[in-house]
Motif scaffolding. Structure first.
Motif, short mmCIF file in Angstrom:
data_model
loop_
_atom_site.label_atom_id
_atom_site.label_comp_id
_atom_site.label_asym_id
_atom_site.label_seq_id
_atom_site.Cartn_x
_atom_site.Cartn_y
_atom_site.Cartn_z
N LEU A 270 42.88 48.49 30.15
CA LEU A 270 42.84 48.79 31.57
C LEU A 270 42.80 50.30 31.81
O LEU A 270 42.13 50.77 32.73
N ASP B 99 39.25 51.32 31.29
CA ASP B 99 38.42 50.88 32.41
C ASP B 99 38.59 51.81 33.61
O ASP B 99 37.62 52.17 34.28
N ALA B 100 39.85 52.19 33.89
CA ALA B 100 40.10 53.09 35.02
C ALA B 100 39.48 54.46 34.77
O ALA B 100 38.91 55.07 35.68
N LEU C 17 39.34 46.95 39.19
CA LEU C 17 40.02 48.25 39.19
C LEU C 17 39.26 49.18 40.13
O LEU C 17 38.06 49.39 39.96
N PRO D 135 44.44 55.08 40.29
CA PRO D 135 43.59 53.89 40.27
C PRO D 135 44.38 52.67 40.73
O PRO D 135 45.60 52.59 40.52
N LEU E 91 44.70 48.50 40.63
CA LEU E 91 44.31 47.23 40.06
C LEU E 91 44.52 46.14 41.10
O LEU E 91 45.63 45.98 41.63
#
Length: 466
Positions: free
Chosen positions: A197, A200-201, A226, A235, A237
């Protein structure tokens, strides 16, 4: 939020075809499954699907795309013409066609064929683009977005523009309000294959800076999305409200269409992403792009997501794909741990859970003066917000039997001191072969007990002040 505003969708339309059936044997000449085809359906895909989804709730939608004289283009015109306005670029070649072969609802193989080149935009295309106040670009890398890129740059300066990118397509125009790559596309676009994660951010933040976009939403499938901005600050989620087990084909188009519609109506990016995650999850649970209900019925006049506004459509959809519909009921006046435990257990039994909820008048007749403590709209919203609840249906009578005859659930669930023999609704659900079940209930939890404790506490505080 304001009323629904018009939306312009720009992008590449495909023709998607599903050959669906069962595979119970292998071919005699090769170790390959033999699919006995029971259903053959074709539908618009790509930008065509995104535009159709945006128009579902009665929104005025214009689709700018490239179509030719081939049979696939003609079929797209027939299916999309009744629900939205088509403004065409000329197409040299044929419309791309993607055919999936499915066995038991699962894809075995996909065949791609066709493909053409969009021509120059004519005056009608230019007029539609120049008049747009909210735009969704569904870029499948086939050239439509590139053909009108100058108009799109102007549109991004006038109002919200959402860009759903493709690694083979062009870069989003600067100033996009939201760009929506999925996790795999974000990895390809950045050349970074880290899987977490945090990664991804970080990719979302880097892409927002590269594209000069206000925000990037990296979609994560069943995990949600995200939301990231350039600079990597805070960020967000947005998790999926529940785990959907249906066909995910088209979920990205549903996400982008919902986010663009929300921004067109004045939502903030955070609000748009939250709504988009919920809608995409419901879309998958209801059968995805292959659901017959998406293409066979007229568009709704109201915004009716399957999850919390149309329990009857949800029940039909789940039954159509061989799933099990679970229903339970009650007043749910002050939601407590006993309620939640019952609902979670009920949801695990089948493929969807529909709560039959007493109206305010029904609660007052059953519970007496002072009830309900929580009005109907709030009780519906709280229940619909639970990940284990897929839809809520309201009834005004003292008993839900008439509602149950319309829903026709496979299983009716209650908790507490009942036995199956004493459940008032047991005989009703048996009319269509349904079953009644009693589940364990947490002792010592009840709305009445909570209300009494709250009243005693309030009385004690009042005495202490006097």
């Amino acid at each position: 939020m304001s009323s629904r505003q018009p939306l312009l969708v720009v992008g590449d339309v495909l023709l998607d075809r599903d050959l669906a059936g069962d595979a119970s044997r292998l071919a005699p000449d090769a170790p390959a499954p033999v699919v006995e085809v029971a259903d053959d359906r074709s539908r618009p895909g790509g930008a065509g699907l995104a535009a159709a989804l945006a128009a579902r709730a009665g929104r005025e939608v214009t689709l700018v795309t490239a179509l030719g004289d081939d049979p696939a283009s003609e079929q797209v015109r027939r299916q999309l013409g009744p629900v939205l306005r088509l403004v065409e670029l000329p197409l040299t070649g044929t419309l791309p066609e993607k055919t999936r072969v499915l066995a038991g609802g699962r894809p075995l193989v996909r065949f791609d064929r066709g493909g053409g080149t969009p021509g120059a935009a004519g005056p009608d295309v230019a007029a539609a683009l120049d008049a747009a106040r909210a735009v969704l670009v569904a870029d499948y890398g086939r050239g439509t977005a590139r053909a009108v890129a100058g108009h799109l740059a102007d549109a991004a300066r006038r109002g919200p523009l959402v860009w759903d990118p493709h690694p083979r397509g062009g870069q989003p125009v600067p100033g996009a309000r939201l760009v929506t790559p999925n996790a795999a596309e974000a990895r390809t676009l950045t050349g970074d294959d880290a899987r977490s994660l945090h990664a991804d951010a970080a990719r979302g933040s880097r892409l927002a800076a590269r594209w000069r976009a206000a925000a990037v939403a990296v979609t994560l499938g069943a995990r949600g999305a995200l939301l990231a901005r350039a600079g990597g600050d805070s960020p967000m989620l947005v998790p999926a409200p529940y785990r959907a087990t249906g066909d995910p084909c088209g979920a990205g188009d549903c996400f982008a269409a919902t986010a663009a519609a929300a921004l067109a109506d004045g939502a903030l990016p955070e609000e748009a992403v939250q709504r988009a995650v919920t809608e995409a999850t419901s879309f998958v649970a209801a059968g995805g792009a292959g659901s017959p209900a998406l293409w066979d019925g007229p568009p709704s006049a109201d915004h009716t997501p399957p999850r919390d506004a149309d329990p009857f459509a949800l029940a039909r959809s789940v039954r159509a794909r061989g799933g099990t519909v679970i229903a339970t009921g009650g007043c749910f006046d002050l939601l407590h741990a006993g309620h939640v435990g019952l609902l979670e257990s009920a949801r695990r039994i089948g493929d969807c859970l529909i709560v039959c909820l007493n109206s305010d008048a029904s609660v007052a007749r059953l519970k007496g003066p002072g009830r309900p403590l929580t009005r109907l709209d709030d009780r519906m919203r709280v229940l619909a917000g639970l990940g284990c609840v897929d839809a809520v249906a309201v009834f005004d009578e003292d008993s839900p039997v008439n509602l149950l005859r319309r829903l026709r659930p496979d299983v009716w669930v209650k908790g507490g001191d009942y036995t199956v023999d004493t459940l008032p609704e047991a005989a009703t659900v048996q009319e269509w072969g349904g079953q009644a079940l009693v589940l364990p209930y947490l002792d010592g939890r009840s709305t009445t007990a909570l209300a009494r404790r709250a009243a005693r506490s309030a009385t004690g505080r009042q005495r202490a002040r006097s």
